[in-house]
Design an enzyme around this catalytic site. Structure first.
Site, mmCIF file in Angstrom:
data_model
loop_
_atom_site.group_PDB
_atom_site.id
_atom_site.type_symbol
_atom_site.label_atom_id
_atom_site.label_comp_id
_atom_site.label_asym_id
_atom_site.label_seq_id
_atom_site.Cartn_x
_atom_site.Cartn_y
_atom_site.Cartn_z
ATOM 1 N N CYS A 1 0.819 -1.220 0.000
ATOM 2 C CA CYS A 1 0.000 0.000 0.000
ATOM 3 C C CYS A 1 0.850 1.266 0.000
ATOM 4 O O CYS A 1 0.338 2.350 -0.235
ATOM 5 C CB CYS A 1 -0.961 0.008 1.187
ATOM 6 S SG CYS A 1 -0.109 0.071 2.768
ATOM 7 N N CYS B 1 -2.569 -2.857 8.708
ATOM 8 C CA CYS B 1 -2.275 -1.502 9.181
ATOM 9 C C CYS B 1 -1.837 -1.562 10.650
ATOM 10 O O CYS B 1 -0.930 -0.826 11.061
ATOM 11 C CB CYS B 1 -3.495 -0.612 9.031
ATOM 12 S SG CYS B 1 -4.349 -0.805 7.448
HETATM 13 FE FE1 FES Z 1 -1.673 -0.084 4.257
HETATM 14 FE FE2 FES Z 1 -3.475 0.848 5.929
HETATM 15 S S1 FES Z 1 -3.789 0.333 3.839
HETATM 16 S S2 FES Z 1 -1.347 0.640 6.268
#
Ligand code: FES
Length: 141
Positions: free
Chosen positions: A34, A103
């Site tokens: 991400c 996360c």
């Molecule tokens: Fe990667 Fe939240 S989407 S840390």
């Protein structure tokens, strides 16, 4: 996606945002998938986490996780802070959606790196940390 009231609270009003000057230990992690990055700063006094702050360039769950994780370790001994898991962070937030659990892993990892950074600087042996398979990538700070 449904977020708990606690996630929304810690996202919109995050605790412990910022840096600590002359921090005792710093840990930075990023997730390759991400692209989010989290940096945790610790001030350690007498083996206690006297203060913890973070800077997170990431999603709302990552911000909420770092806010909650820093709250959970403040005032704890280094040994107890080391035991904080991403699952405990997610539980303290009344849960995270499954695809957002990584996360909370960032928060666990950043804290582990910061603790080991502190231990290294203090001339102590680093704790062994294997990290979570397939999740956060541990970067050099
Ligand atoms: Fe990667 Fe939240 S989407 S840390």
């Amino acid at each position: 996606m449904n977020y708990s009231a606690k996630v929304m609270d810690h996202f919109t009003n995050p605790r412990n945002v910022g840096e600590i000057e002359n921090a005792s230990g710093i840990g930075e992690v990023g997730n390759a998938k991400c692209g989010d990055i989290m940096k945790v700063y610790l001030k350690v006094e007498n083996n206690i986490v006297a203060d913890a702050k973070f800077k997170t360039f990431g999603c709302g769950s990552a911000i909420a996780s770092s806010s909650m994780a820093t709250e959970l370790i403040k005032g704890k001994s280094i040994d107890d802070a080391w035991k904080l898991t991403n699952v405990a962070v997610a539980e303290a937030l009344d849960g995270l959606p499954a695809i957002k659990m990584h996360c909370s892993v960032l928060a666990e990892e950043a804290i582990h790196l910061a603790i080991n950074d502190y231990r290294k600087k203090a001339g102590l042996e680093e704790f062994e940390y294997k990290g979570k398979d397939g999740h956060g990538e541990i970067n050099e700070k």
